[in-house]
Design a protein around this motif. Structure first.
Motif, PDB file in Angstrom:
ATOM      1  N   TYR A  64      68.018  28.215  46.499  1.00 27.88           N
ATOM      2  CA  TYR A  64      66.693  28.825  46.526  1.00 27.88           C
ATOM      3  C   TYR A  64      65.783  28.132  47.529  1.00 27.88           C
ATOM      4  O   TYR A  64      65.951  26.949  47.837  1.00 27.88           O
ATOM      5  N   SER A  65      64.799  28.880  48.010  1.00 29.81           N
ATOM      6  CA  SER A  65      63.786  28.335  48.908  1.00 29.81           C
ATOM      7  C   SER A  65      62.525  28.014  48.121  1.00 29.81           C
ATOM      8  O   SER A  65      62.016  28.847  47.373  1.00 29.81           O
ATOM      9  N   LYS A  66      62.045  26.802  48.299  1.00 28.98           N
ATOM     10  CA  LYS A  66      60.796  26.384  47.665  1.00 28.98           C
ATOM     11  C   LYS A  66      59.893  25.820  48.743  1.00 28.98           C
ATOM     12  O   LYS A  66      59.676  24.621  48.855  1.00 28.98           O
ATOM     13  N   GLY A  67      59.382  26.736  49.588  1.00 24.60           N
ATOM     14  CA  GLY A  67      58.587  26.317  50.733  1.00 24.60           C
ATOM     15  C   GLY A  67      59.248  26.764  52.018  1.00 24.60           C
ATOM     16  O   GLY A  67      59.697  27.905  52.142  1.00 24.60           O
TER      17      GLY A  67
ATOM     18  N   ARG B 275      64.957  33.266  39.085  1.00 26.26           N
ATOM     19  CA  ARG B 275      63.803  32.392  39.283  1.00 26.26           C
ATOM     20  C   ARG B 275      62.761  33.133  40.093  1.00 26.26           C
ATOM     21  O   ARG B 275      63.062  34.129  40.764  1.00 26.26           O
TER      22      ARG B 275
ATOM     23  N   ASP C 233      59.442  24.748  36.438  1.00 28.06           N
ATOM     24  CA  ASP C 233      60.659  25.502  36.747  1.00 28.06           C
ATOM     25  C   ASP C 233      61.164  26.248  35.522  1.00 28.06           C
ATOM     26  O   ASP C 233      61.688  27.359  35.619  1.00 28.06           O
TER      27      ASP C 233
ATOM     28  N   THR D 214      61.939  30.473  35.088  1.00 27.81           N
ATOM     29  CA  THR D 214      63.378  30.711  35.098  1.00 27.81           C
ATOM     30  C   THR D 214      63.798  31.574  33.916  1.00 27.81           C
ATOM     31  O   THR D 214      63.343  31.354  32.796  1.00 27.81           O
TER      32      THR D 214
ATOM     33  N   LEU E 136      61.587  32.370  42.804  1.00 28.66           N
ATOM     34  CA  LEU E 136      61.738  31.851  44.158  1.00 28.66           C
ATOM     35  C   LEU E 136      62.725  32.740  44.903  1.00 28.66           C
ATOM     36  O   LEU E 136      63.633  33.305  44.290  1.00 28.66           O
TER      37      LEU E 136
ATOM     38  N   CYS F  30      65.444  25.508  52.369  1.00 29.92           N
ATOM     39  CA  CYS F  30      66.246  25.918  51.211  1.00 29.92           C
ATOM     40  C   CYS F  30      66.595  24.648  50.435  1.00 29.92           C
ATOM     41  O   CYS F  30      67.522  23.934  50.803  1.00 29.92           O
ATOM     42  N   SER F  31      65.840  24.370  49.384  1.00 25.09           N
ATOM     43  CA  SER F  31      65.869  23.035  48.793  1.00 25.09           C
ATOM     44  C   SER F  31      66.355  22.970  47.359  1.00 25.09           C
ATOM     45  O   SER F  31      66.600  21.876  46.846  1.00 25.09           O
ATOM     46  N   GLU F  32      66.501  24.095  46.669  1.00 24.26           N
ATOM     47  CA  GLU F  32      66.841  24.066  45.246  1.00 24.26           C
ATOM     48  C   GLU F  32      68.254  24.625  45.045  1.00 24.26           C
ATOM     49  O   GLU F  32      68.459  25.831  45.088  1.00 24.26           O
TER      50      GLU F  32
ATOM     51  N   ASN G 176      68.281  18.792  44.546  1.00 25.66           N
ATOM     52  CA  ASN G 176      67.281  19.090  45.553  1.00 25.66           C
ATOM     53  C   ASN G 176      67.808  18.644  46.905  1.00 25.66           C
ATOM     54  O   ASN G 176      68.243  17.491  47.056  1.00 25.66           O
TER      55      ASN G 176
END
Length: 445
Positions: A164-167, A146, A64, A68, A148, A170-172, A188
């Protein structure tokens, strides 16, 4: 302490001893030291070194931190002037792409002189980049970026909130100092795409059709998981299972939502409070059937909840503690307005006396004391905002100004939107009026 060279010499001295010396040692003694200078040994050491180097490079490349960029800004900010009179006209002073903001995002910061919260920064989010901007000029004061995609940017506790979306989800979630852009708490989560971030003073709430999360305080401690949990630790703690969710509204310490459950004949209104001790076991104030489908939560206070229902269109008000219906008022809006709003949140804004709700075709002013309708703005494009103590509602020709108490039209400020005819969400930062037009934020003065 011996040097590396002297260590090798000692090994060589042992190896150079006469053969009879080794042979004279008793049976069972450890064998003599083996040489570390074979070709295979050097190859093994080289391979280990290369693998370690590659692992370090890959860890940095995909971490990350590597992905970033954070450029912070000055800690001091110039307080914006108060607006005491309506401007005779408004013109565009700057614009910026902001596809991740669902309405204008304005960070409020305590004034160094009085401690009163004042607008300090306008936040935009687009792609993977969040910018903190000078409200008057649009100049970028700080940047956080980032690799993402952003799901949404919002604000809470004097900070910018970037999700942010990590996959697939929207988890970050990252919080950024509203003035300097310095990174603060991170968490997270597991919010759904299309979520909103709602802040009611003590909690930050995500929305979704099957899952809702609530974070407590500015350190983002999770205090509620509601709905289809990914990992169920304690089965049976959720009040109902298999439900989907419509709209959500928040107030201090609680939130109201529409639930659609397989065993219910009608939409259900539930009023909930997070449980900081057991995040998967919410406290339920009230949960009642609305008697209708396609219900929409419009507003909630500590005492009351307003729900709009179609066929015919009317506004139902419920007691927030008991769930008892206390009033019903006809609404002069088409039933087609009463679908689930974008991001599961009705387009509203509130003052000390009124709540303003954009139905999709009209803006309706509600008494904050009773949540009953007071007056209606026809032909509206959004909920509006306030300027110099008056309600300002976007319409096709510009901004129509109303007296808050009576709905009397004061006048209309012309605004050229260059062909934009869709919804317009408003906010103010001192003398600047901010318009969210689709994926673009436009500042007027």
């Amino acid at each position: 302490m011996s040097s590396p060279g002297s260590d090798v010499t000692e090994v060589e001295d042992v190896l150079d001893e006469p053969a009879h010396a080794a042979a004279s040692e008793p049976v069972g003694e450890r064998p003599p030291a083996r040489s570390w200078r074979t070709r295979a040994d050097f190859i093994a050491v080289a391979v280990i070194a290369v693998v370690s180097l590659v692992a370090s490079v890959l860890t940095w490349t995909f971490s990350d931190a590597r992905a970033t960029t954070s450029v912070t800004g000055p800690s001091a900010w110039e307080q914006l002037p108060d607006v005491t009179a309506l401007p005779p006209s408004l013109a565009e002073v700057w614009r910026a792409p902001s596809g991740a903001s669902q309405s204008p995002v304005v960070v409020l910061t305590p004034s160094p002189q009085t401690g009163e919260e004042k607008p300090s920064t306008v936040v935009t989010g687009d792609g993977g980049t969040v910018n903190g901007r000078d409200p008057l000029t649009g100049d970028v004061r700080w940047t956080y970026s980032r690799d993402l995609p952003l799901c949404v940017v919002s604000t809470g506790w004097g900070r910018a909130m970037a999700l942010y979306s990590k996959g697939t989800n929207c988890s970050e979630l990252t919080s950024l100092d509203g003035v300097t852009g310095e990174r603060r708490a991170q968490r997270n989560g597991d919010a759904e795409p299309g979520t909103a971030l709602l802040n009611e003073g003590s909690h930050l709430i995500t929305t979704g059709s099957k899952f809702v999360e609530v974070y407590r305080r500015d350190d983002l401690v999770r205090s509620l998981e509601y709905g289809a949990l990914r990992a169920i630790v304690n089965p049976g703690k959720q009040p109902r299972t298999g439900c989907t969710y419509g709209s959500v509204a928040v107030t201090s310490g609680r939130f109201a939502m529409i639930e659609r459950c397989p065993d219910d004949a009608f939409d259900r209104l539930s009023v909930l409070k997070p449980n900081p001790d057991k995040s998967d076991e919410p406290k339920v104030f009230a949960s009642v059937l609305t008697g209708s489908r396609n219900a929409q939560v419009v507003a909630v206070t500590e005492k009351l909840v307003a729900v709009a229902v179609p066929d015919p269109s009317r506004l139902l008000v419920f007691d927030a503690e008991s769930g008892t219906q206390v009033s019903e008022t006809p609404l002069d809006i088409p039933s087609t307005d009463l679908t689930d709003p974008p991001n599961h949140v009705a387009r509203t804004f509130s003052t000390k006396t009124n709540a303003f709700w954009f139905s999709g075709s009209k803006t309706i002013s509600l008494s904050l004391e009773t949540l009953t309708p007071l007056w209606t703005a026809e032909g509206a494009l959004g909920a509006g905002t306030t300027l110099a103590g008056r309600a300002v509602v976007p319409v096709q020709e510009g901004l129509r100004v109303y007296e808050q108490a009576t709905g009397a039209v004061v006048g209309t400020i012309k605004v050229n939107r260059e062909g934009h005819t869709g919804p317009v969400q408003l906010a103010t930062a001192g003398p600047v009026v901010l318009e969210q037009r689709g994926a673009t934020l436009v500042a007027l003065r």
